[in-house]
Scaffold this active site. Structure first.
Site, PDB file in Angstrom:
ATOM      1  N   ASP A 165       0.791  -1.242   0.000  1.00 44.53           N
ATOM      2  CA  ASP A 165       0.000   0.000   0.000  1.00 44.53           C
ATOM      3  C   ASP A 165       0.817   1.282   0.000  1.00 44.53           C
ATOM      4  O   ASP A 165       0.285   2.349   0.336  1.00 44.53           O
ATOM      5  CB  ASP A 165      -0.949   0.027   1.206  1.00 44.53           C
ATOM      6  CG  ASP A 165      -2.000  -1.045   1.183  1.00 44.53           C
ATOM      7  OD1 ASP A 165      -2.017  -1.842   0.225  1.00 44.53           O
ATOM      8  OD2 ASP A 165      -2.801  -1.123   2.126  1.00 44.53           O
ATOM      9  N   GLU A 189      -7.587   4.736  -5.342  1.00 47.95           N
ATOM     10  CA  GLU A 189      -6.475   5.275  -4.560  1.00 47.95           C
ATOM     11  C   GLU A 189      -5.163   5.130  -5.330  1.00 47.95           C
ATOM     12  O   GLU A 189      -4.272   5.986  -5.236  1.00 47.95           O
ATOM     13  CB  GLU A 189      -6.373   4.572  -3.212  1.00 47.95           C
ATOM     14  CG  GLU A 189      -7.449   4.985  -2.224  1.00 47.95           C
ATOM     15  CD  GLU A 189      -7.293   4.301  -0.879  1.00 47.95           C
ATOM     16  OE1 GLU A 189      -7.154   5.001   0.135  1.00 47.95           O
ATOM     17  OE2 GLU A 189      -7.333   3.053  -0.846  1.00 47.95           O
ATOM     18  N   GLU A 202      -6.928  -3.763  -4.433  1.00 45.20           N
ATOM     19  CA  GLU A 202      -8.337  -3.539  -4.131  1.00 45.20           C
ATOM     20  C   GLU A 202      -8.768  -2.166  -4.647  1.00 45.20           C
ATOM     21  O   GLU A 202      -9.519  -2.057  -5.603  1.00 45.20           O
ATOM     22  CB  GLU A 202      -8.546  -3.647  -2.615  1.00 45.20           C
ATOM     23  CG  GLU A 202      -9.985  -3.535  -2.158  1.00 45.20           C
ATOM     24  CD  GLU A 202     -10.100  -3.851  -0.674  1.00 45.20           C
ATOM     25  OE1 GLU A 202     -10.512  -4.978  -0.337  1.00 45.20           O
ATOM     26  OE2 GLU A 202      -9.767  -2.975   0.158  1.00 45.20           O
TER      27      GLU A 202
END
Length: 361
Positions: free
Chosen positions: A189, A268, A264
């Site tokens: 991430d 973002e 996912e």
């Protein structure tokens, strides 16, 4: 490799492999398969030698060591411009900004940079909205809060400090002490998190030259961690999060899953390119600007193809949904890491709310 022509707004990507002939009499050409996001933006699939089914859709095979794709970049804005129609209610907009001021008045340092990013993004949006509305007092309040947060993260204040970045020379990565999602233990991430930081830093640096001059190198260290366009960096690899062939980023660090790596929140990921592009524009650094154009344009194509199946020709007929919540290397999954309700599956693809989402239309 890629090339951006700012006059035509065309971004051209070249995919080239290098082969080594091991037996005399054999060709040095190989067979490559073009994914849907590639062959739909290319003319090099004409005369393909075969079509193969995959979880991403039809792969078209060509006998060639190189192929190209071409796409038009339509531009990006940091936020929406203030409406000029008579229905626009500036008093209502001001009321939202005042709510933001109250909500962020007593922010405490976050130990997890991802959640700190969630604090930074609305403050950055608040700055841009307040400026357009002429609310300079609110604008400056929000700028001050962004500055406090970023300087806190960009400096280390001793063993009681929980908000700081760490460079690990063995991994060649920048991470932070506490992470709910494995950013520290598995390099997960990073593009999500640093995209939020980059956006806020770009907004602040637009108004604050002192901050820009003092922390420019630290800001660009985040870029070099998740979206470094350079092949000649001794500290960071090139495009850590982005998969040049698949055309989108991966969030799963070193991919410890039987189904491969995963991503996912496509939105973002897209926003991380937005932030990179805006930083390139602010700094007049074309290497960052062009990397932002390249990454955003190609990843937006893949999001449309693999998360939303815009052309209705990639998913198997038995797939009962109109969205994929998580794209894995080997499967599509309807759901999220925090639940399978439609609100979650769609919502994770719609944040952060910003102008770039109009590309979904």
């Amino acid at each position: 490799t890629y090339a951006y022509d700012e006059n035509s707004s065309n971004i051209t990507t070249q995919y080239q492999v290098t082969t080594e002939v091991k037996r005399n009499g054999f060709s040095d050409k190989t067979i490559q398969c073009l994914l849907p996001h590639q062959w739909k933006k290319s003319q090099d699939d004409e005369g393909n030698t075969g079509i193969y089914t995959s979880v991403r859709g039809d792969l078209k095979a060509i006998v060639s060591n190189v192929f190209h794709t071409s796409e038009t970049f339509l531009g990006l804005l940091p936020t929406f411009a203030m409406p000029s129609n008579e229905e626009f209610d500036s008093e209502e907009a001001n009321a939202y900004l005042k709510k933001l001021e109250v909500a962020t008045r007593n922010l405490q340092p976050a130990g997890d940079a991802y959640w700190e990013g969630k604090n930074l993004h609305p403050l950055g949006m608040g700055v841009l909205m307040a400026d357009q509305l002429g609310e300079t007092e609110l604008r400056d309040i929000f700028l001050g809060r962004i500055k406090d947060i970023l300087i806190n993260w960009f400096t280390y204040d001793g063993e009681d400090d929980v908000s700081f970045f760490i460079y690990n020379k063995n991994w060649g990565t920048l991470y932070y002490l506490n992470s709910e999602f494995g950013a520290n233990s598995a390099i997960c991430d990073h593009h999500f998190t640093y995209g939020y930081f980059m956006f806020a830093a770009t907004v602040l640096a637009t108004y604050d030259n002192e901050f820009y001059n003092d922390y420019k190198e630290m800001i660009e260290m985040m870029i070099r961690d998740y979206a470094n366009p350079s092949d000649n960096d001794d500290e960071y690899c090139r495009f850590r999060s982005y998969d040049l062939y698949e055309g989108h980023s991966w969030a799963g660090g070193y991919a410890d899953n039987d189904s491969g790596n995963n991503q996912e929140s496509a939105s973002e990921s897209l926003f991380s390119w937005v932030s990179l592009y805006l930083w390139g524009i602010l700094t007049e650094d074309n290497s960052y600007r062009d990397a932002g154009v390249f990454g955003f344009t190609n990843e937006m194509d893949t999001v449309k193809q693999y998360w939303f199946n815009y052309d209705l020709d990639n998913w198997i007929e038995e797939w009962p949904y109109e969205v994929v919540g998580q794209v894995y290397g080997g499967i599509n999954f309807y759901g999220t890491f925090f639940g399978g309700q439609p609100l979650y599956v769609y919502g994770i693809q719609w944040l952060p709310i910003s102008e770039f989402l109009t590309y979904y239309g």
